[in-house]
Design an enzyme around this catalytic site. Structure first.
Site, short mmCIF file in Angstrom:
data_model
loop_
_atom_site.label_atom_id
_atom_site.label_comp_id
_atom_site.label_asym_id
_atom_site.label_seq_id
_atom_site.Cartn_x
_atom_site.Cartn_y
_atom_site.Cartn_z
N ASP A 115 38.81 31.89 37.86
CA ASP A 115 40.11 32.48 38.20
C ASP A 115 40.71 31.60 39.30
O ASP A 115 40.02 30.75 39.88
CB ASP A 115 39.90 33.91 38.69
N ASP A 117 43.48 32.81 42.04
CA ASP A 117 43.73 33.49 43.31
C ASP A 117 42.44 34.08 43.88
O ASP A 117 41.74 34.84 43.22
CB ASP A 117 44.77 34.61 43.12
N ALA A 256 55.89 48.43 43.36
CA ALA A 256 56.43 47.46 44.32
C ALA A 256 55.48 46.27 44.49
O ALA A 256 55.92 45.11 44.52
CB ALA A 256 56.68 48.14 45.67
N VAL A 260 56.27 42.33 43.38
CA VAL A 260 56.15 41.19 44.30
C VAL A 260 55.44 40.03 43.61
O VAL A 260 55.77 38.87 43.82
CB VAL A 260 55.40 41.64 45.58
N HIS A 261 54.45 40.37 42.77
CA HIS A 261 53.70 39.31 42.08
C HIS A 261 54.42 38.82 40.82
O HIS A 261 54.58 37.61 40.62
CB HIS A 261 52.31 39.83 41.71
N ASP A 398 37.42 37.24 41.45
CA ASP A 398 37.32 38.15 42.61
C ASP A 398 37.58 39.61 42.24
O ASP A 398 37.17 40.52 42.97
CB ASP A 398 38.33 37.74 43.69
#
Length: 552
Positions: A115, A117, A256, A260-261, A398
């Site tokens: 992955d 992030d 929200a 944002v992502h 993660d």
């Protein structure tokens, strides 16, 4: 005992020297024989006195047991004045170690997947504040939340990973390995609820199946800002005495955070100031190159868009890569916008992404070409194209559910990247923490012995006094352990009692191996066999400090 004796003269059957003649007469006539089965007054008194003596002996034995526990407690308190030498000599766990829940032969692993992030990309603590601020602005501007919410600030000392939010009651919960609420791990807004308040809401600290359906887990690294924003808004509504639905509030905060992502706000914010949010990492490049040198296949599978991954990788590796080298050369396959966890169950097709034109090609993808970028796709198509078999693939991520649950069910080996692990192991290695843990275990043992000594109906003042003192000392040790990690919820992997948390349960369930960052594998030979210790304590990195260290 004296009370029994005072009652003795009041019992008429024991003051008479003989039974009435009437009774003997009736008995004889009725049965043709005397009442030989009825004891005489002397026999009755004798049995009663025997009972008194037995009670006195039992009480004396109980008093002796309580006295012995009291002496052991006093001796323990004297031993608490200094840290035992044996404790100082206990082995320390490696904060950057590899910890296996299930055995893995790395020599059989031919494919390494990652992955992006919080796995390949390491972020600074500033990122959570950025996500928090962007999300609260969206809630005020788009969802029309009160303007006062704009004054909220992210509190890095409040949340931990692995919490649960109760959509019905509005509480943030920390659960243990068996699904029970931590006594000091339930917050309504920013206020910690007492055990009595927890029982009033839930009936018991154990979360039942029906209650569990109303909980949402906060398991990934983005959950810090989400948990903090939920608690702050709940607290605002409480203080303002405004009615609110806990479920609607969660849905708004979650929308929200996702906005944002998905909108790219956080991606653009990070790339606009990479020095503030990203951590450069030369060891990562060494690890990836080592794998390539050993003939391993590498792929990148991320939900992030390509431009964001490319900008981050260039920044993190620019000091280590040559001018003509590209990070893309390290990977055999790069897949962005993968839409995990749906990636693992859907049958969506791959699309080839044109990095120059920022467009997706219309041609069918039936093989992965060198130096090309792919979007979307599915696990089914991925395996059909690559022909990589499940057991020879290990995937690093993660997020326990989005990254690891799907690959685990598909037969891949899984590696969980938990950045908090390093700090938690360092704290657990400290003599001060192990000292408090051993104290807690001693007090727990003494309390267990005390409760086993006396039934609830015969508890004397000496018993109650000792129990109160033991509980007070145990609470002090528990609070000391908790505050070493996080002042609100304690450790991520542990409960306040030093047992495993619900987060640890999920790590144990979905991760074959876990560590703090992928490059820790750099110090491990690719031919090594990682095995779960034979004396495993659920989580291999935990050291249980025995109370016997305080005993001479």
């Amino acid at each position: 005992m004296a009370s029994f004796r005072r009652l003795l003269p009041l019992c008429p059957s024991l003051t008479r020297t003989s039974f009435s003649p009437y009774v003997h007469e009736v008995g004889f006539e009725a049965n043709g024989r005397g009442y030989s089965g009825i004891p005489s007054s002397g026999q009755t008194v004798s049995k009663f006195e025997e009972g008194i003596k037995q009670a006195e002996a039992d009480n004396l034995e109980v008093s002796d047991d309580i006295g012995k526990i009291r002496r052991d407690f006093d001796a323990a308190k004297r031993s608490f004045l200094k840290i035992p030498e044996a404790l100082k000599g206990m082995p320390k766990m490696n904060p950057e170690g590899l910890y296996a829940n299930r055995g893995i032969r790395l020599d059989l692993i031919q494919v390494y997947g990652f992955d992006y992030d919080f796995t390949l990309a390491h972020y600074s603590a500033n990122l959570q504040s950025l996500i928090y601020d962007l999300a609260k602005e969206h809630m005020v501007n788009e969802f029309r939340y009160p303007e006062a919410c704009m004054s909220f600030k992210y509190d890095p000392y409040f949340p931990i990973r692995g919490l649960y939010y109760d959509r019905q009651n509005g509480c943030l919960l920390k659960l243990d390995f068996f699904g029970s609420i931590e006594p000091e791990g339930c917050f309504y807004g920013r206020r910690q609820l007492s055990e009595k308040e927890i029982e009033e809401i839930y009936g018991t600290r154990h979360i039942g199946r029906d209650q569990a359906r109303k909980l949402v887990s906060l398991m990934d690294f983005f959950c810090f800002s989400e948990a903090c924003l939920i608690a702050d808004i709940v607290q605002y509504f409480i203080d303002a005495k405004l009615e609110f639905d806990a479920c609607y509030l969660y849905e708004d905060v979650n929308r929200a955070i996702h906005h944002v992502h998905r909108s790219g706000l956080v991606h653009r914010g990070i790339l606009s100031d990479p020095h503030r949010y990203l951590v450069k990492n030369g060891q990562l490049l060494c690890f990836l190159r080592m794998l390539k040198k050993k003939g391993k296949k590498l792929f990148l599978l991320t939900n992030s868009p390509y431009y964001f991954v490319d900008g981050g990788m260039q920044f993190m590796l620019e000091d280590s890569l040559g001018n003509k080298d590209s990070w893309r050369e390290l990977f055999d396959v790069v897949i962005a916008n993968a839409n995990k966890p749906e990636f693992y169950t859907s049958e969506r097709s791959f699309r080839c992404y044109d990095t120059e034109k920022d467009t997706l090609a219309f041609t069918k993808v039936d093989r992965f070409l060198e130096n090309k970028i792919y979007y979307h796709g599915s696990l089914k198509s991925f395996l059909q194209i690559t022909k990589w078999k499940g057991p020879e693939v290990i995937y690093f991520g993660d997020h326990l559910f989005s990254d690891l649950r799907g690959p685990s069910k598909a037969g891949w080996r899984t590696a969980a990247i938990i950045h908090e692990l390093e700090n938690e192991i360092r704290i657990q290695n400290e003599d001060s923490y192990r000292f408090e843990q051993a104290k807690f275990h001693i007090l727990q043992e003494l309390l267990g012995r005390l409760h086993a000594t006396v039934s609830s109906s015969k508890r004397s003042d000496a018993f109650k006094l000792l129990m109160d003192e033991l509980n007070e000392e145990r609470q002090k040790a528990r609070c000391m352990m908790k505050r070493m990690f996080n002042r609100s919820f304690g450790a991520t992997f542990l409960t306040d009692k030093g047992q495993e948390s619900a987060f640890a349960y999920h790590i144990h369930q979905y991760a074959d191996v876990y560590t703090s960052k992928p490059e820790n594998f750099l110090f491990c030979s690719p031919e090594r066999w990682l095995y779960a210790p034979f004396d495993v304590k659920i989580m291999p990195h935990h050291v249980k400090v025995p109370s016997s260290l305080f005993k001479s």
